[in-house]
Design a protein around this motif. Structure first.
Motif, short mmCIF file in Angstrom:
data_model
loop_
_atom_site.label_atom_id
_atom_site.label_comp_id
_atom_site.label_asym_id
_atom_site.label_seq_id
_atom_site.Cartn_x
_atom_site.Cartn_y
_atom_site.Cartn_z
N MET A 1 0.81 -1.19 0.00
CA MET A 1 0.00 0.00 0.00
C MET A 1 0.86 1.26 0.00
O MET A 1 0.43 2.29 -0.49
CB MET A 1 -0.89 0.01 1.22
N VAL B 1 -3.62 -10.98 -8.11
CA VAL B 1 -3.30 -9.76 -7.36
C VAL B 1 -3.74 -9.94 -5.91
O VAL B 1 -3.02 -9.61 -4.96
CB VAL B 1 -3.99 -8.53 -7.99
N ARG B 2 -4.93 -10.53 -5.74
CA ARG B 2 -5.44 -10.76 -4.39
C ARG B 2 -4.50 -11.69 -3.63
O ARG B 2 -4.14 -11.44 -2.48
CB ARG B 2 -6.84 -11.37 -4.47
N TRP C 1 -1.35 -12.19 -4.22
CA TRP C 1 -0.07 -11.50 -4.03
C TRP C 1 -0.17 -10.58 -2.82
O TRP C 1 0.70 -10.56 -1.95
CB TRP C 1 0.24 -10.72 -5.31
N ARG C 2 -1.28 -9.82 -2.75
CA ARG C 2 -1.48 -8.92 -1.60
C ARG C 2 -1.56 -9.73 -0.32
O ARG C 2 -1.02 -9.35 0.71
CB ARG C 2 -2.79 -8.15 -1.77
N TRP C 3 -2.24 -10.88 -0.43
CA TRP C 3 -2.42 -11.71 0.75
C TRP C 3 -1.07 -12.24 1.21
O TRP C 3 -0.74 -12.26 2.39
CB TRP C 3 -3.37 -12.88 0.41
N ARG D 1 1.77 -10.84 0.74
CA ARG D 1 2.64 -9.76 1.24
C ARG D 1 1.98 -8.98 2.36
O ARG D 1 2.45 -7.90 2.71
CB ARG D 1 2.96 -8.82 0.08
N ARG D 2 0.90 -9.52 2.90
CA ARG D 2 0.17 -8.75 3.91
C ARG D 2 1.07 -8.56 5.14
O ARG D 2 1.94 -9.40 5.41
CB ARG D 2 -1.11 -9.47 4.31
#
Lengths: 287, 336
Positions: free
Chosen positions: B1, B317-318, B320-322, B324-325
């Motif tokens: 983010m 993408v979801r 990937w975000r998950w 790298r959360r």
């Protein structure tokens, strides 16, 4: 014999078959808001199964027809319970799943019954014609018309005159409120889906002696059912009934007089209806 | 983010990171593709991917950004292909045939849109399906013009500026140019205020109406833009195959392209391209081993809708975000 009369009889027969097909389609759409794109495939699957039961296993034609309708109904129930139910509320996903299944059924039928068209003999007791003066009517076509009218009356009675029908209508109008008053809407969904599937499968079998059974029958019938429902209005039995005959007359006369533009003739009533009355003849405006 | 500039690095390095670097590398790879592909068979598959990607973008404009699912687009695509083929057969030149193809497609798309846009949502889908089948029926039955099931053949590919497109590599570069042009057009379109209005009509048609937008007009223009992209894809398709038959207008063809958009991710520009690559490669690989492509197509359709409903690009993408959360008991920042 007068060519117009032959065309008229053929049109009424096709209209009867189309009614059996589109009534189920329209009910499913009216109740669940799913345009069930497997409907043409269920018609074809029913036809192939009926042929198999009647020709390969030597069953009586009508027994085979009922058996095929039951198998198709069970298959429809499985699709509804295990796939469409999981996607409740997501119409786009439901449409795409039914389309995917339609492709799978088409390929499955091609694999099992090969690509050759199968012609089906008219049931023995209905071979022949009825004469009335100068006019000659093939008996089997009259039988189909009779069956379609019987089904139309039975469906109307079911929907309009029984408790079950009242529950179905209530669930179409307001599913949430219907749940509140204790109607098991999801069970009704399955029931209606099975009923629609059974009608399609049955129509496939009784239509087989006239249309024969061939790969591509599914996507020949589906657009006709769609146009009927667009014309007649979704969820309306009367709309399906009238729409079926209008479309079958247009289709048959179009094929006879403008064979190259037969499909295009179907386009006209649809365009006019969409421009004048987008909800169809007897459809209601969606809330 | 917080992917802002990293302190301690020069602006040029920051500029050349992330998306831009990926985009640059992808462009370089596409431009040099005939050099690193093992043979013309693979270059041809790349051409197919590119023109199907243009077609998928056409559907995505309506499906992803406008919320309008068209299941009859292969019919529109067919209008272009047949117009080009018939015009060439009648003795017109390539430029005239191409312009005629685009013009007739836009006119056809206008009629298609006016009829189909009387409904939205599922109604739109049903009408477009019926329209697509009617166009297919026309191609199949109108034998005096379309030659029916036997289809029409094209004698030659065009030679713009004297460069012949007969070879696989030359055709690939022509396709690449049209693809990049279409992608740029689509990017400008969806990021423009008009694109925002289109998304508005997808999400809140009543409010858009209240705000003074003509919802019908917005959708109609989006349909025309989609028709333009479809025409570009159709022209590439008909010149690639130098042949057109009703097969290209079948419902399966429409559904294939919708599958590309849904599998890749509707409402993104990258999704339809990834989806096109996926479907074209799978089709070519699968048809080498099995005869039952349609069964596989249906099964993939069902699987994607049930398991990755948002498509592969947003889905990854979801993930990937998950992956790298930020990890931590209180959900705070991870330790540096």
């Amino acid at each position: 014999m007068n060519q117009n009369l032959i065309l008229a009889i053929n049109s009424i027969t096709l209209g009867g078959l189309l009614f059996l097909l589109s009534a189920g389609f329209s009910l499913i759409f009216g109740l669940m808001r799913i345009p069930n794109l497997t409907h043409g495939s269920l018609f074809m699957l029913g036809a192939y199964l009926g042929v198999t039961f009647a020709v390969w296993y030597g069953l009586n034609f009508w027994v085979a027809a009922v058996l095929a309708a039951l198998v198709v109904a069970a298959f429809g129930g499985v699709i509804e319970r295990f796939l469409l139910r999981r996607l409740a509320g997501n119409q786009l996903a439901q449409v795409l799943v039914t389309l995917g299944i339609a492709f799978m059924i088409a390929d499955f039928c091609l694999m099992v019954w090969t690509g050759d068209p199968i012609t089906v003999e008219t049931p023995r007791q209905f071979v022949g014609v009825v004469r009335a003066g100068d006019l000659v009517f093939p008996i089997y076509r009259l039988v189909i018309i009779l069956i379609a009218c019987l089904f139309a009356a039975a469906l109307w009675l079911l929907l309009d005159r029984t408790r079950l029908g009242a529950m179905i209508r209530a669930s179409v109008d307001d599913p949430q409120m219907a749940r509140v008053v204790g109607i098991r809407v999801s069970r009704l969904f399955t029931l209606v889906f099975c009923l629609g599937a059974a009608l399609a499968g049955f129509a496939g079998v009784i239509g087989a002696p006239i249309l024969s059974v061939y790969p591509g029958l599914d996507f020949d019938m589906l657009p006709l059912a769609l146009v009927v429902v667009i014309l007649g209005g979704t969820g309306s039995l009367l709309g399906s009934f009238l729409g079926s005959f209008v479309i079958s007359f247009l289709y048959n006369y179009g094929q006879a007089h403008f064979p190259e533009l037969a499909y295009f003739v179907l386009f006209l009533p649809m365009v006019i209806m969409m421009l004048v009355r987008p909800q169809g003849l007897f459809g209601r405006v969606a809330p | 983010m917080t992917d802002l500039a990293v302190p301690g690095k020069s602006a040029a390095v920051v500029w050349f990171t992330g998306r831009r670097a990926a985009l640059g590398l992808a462009l370089l790879a596409l431009a040099l593709l005939p050099l690193w592909m093992p043979g013309s068979y693979y270059v041809n598959i790349a051409s197919q991917i590119l023109f199907y990607a243009v077609f998928a973008l056409a559907i995505d404009v309506l499906l992803g950004y406008g919320g309008l699912v068209s299941l009859g687009h292969a019919g529109v695509f067919g209008i272009t292909c047949y117009t080009v083929a018939v015009a060439l057969g009648a003795g017109y030149g390539h430029v005239a045939a191409i312009l005629l193809g685009i013009g007739v497609t836009l006119a056809g798309m206008a009629v298609y849109a006016v009829v189909a846009l009387r409904a939205t949502g599922i109604g739109f889908l049903m009408i477009t399906l019926a329209l697509g089948q009617i166009l297919w029926g026309l191609a199949y039955r109108w034998i005096s013009v379309t030659n029916g099931d036997n289809g029409l053949s094209l004698a030659s590919r065009p030679a713009p500026f004297g460069l012949s497109l007969a070879s696989a590599n030359a055709f690939y570069y022509a396709t690449l140019v049209v693809f990049l042009l279409s992608l740029a057009l689509a990017a400008v379109f969806v990021h423009s205020p008009f694109g925002a209005a289109l998304r508005g009509t997808r999400d809140q048609p009543a409010r858009m109406n209240a705000l003074g937008f003509n919802v019908f007009l917005v959708r109609f223009l989006a349909c025309l833009f989609s028709g333009l992209l479809t025409a570009l894809a159709g022209i590439l398709f008909v010149y690639y195959n130098q042949f057109i038959s009703p097969q290209a207008l079948a419902l399966t063809a429409s559904a294939e392209v919708v599958l590309m958009v849904i599998s890749g991710g509707a409402g993104t520009l990258l999704g339809p391209i990834v989806g096109a690559a996926l479907v074209v490669i799978m089709k070519n690989v699968a048809s080498a081993y099995i005869v039952r492509w349609n069964f596989l197509l249906g099964a993939i359709f069902v699987a994607i809708v049930v398991f990755v409903p948002e498509g592969l690009v947003p889905g990854s993408v979801r993930l990937w975000r998950w992956a790298r959360r930020p990890r931590g008991k209180s959900g705070g920042k991870a330790a540096p």
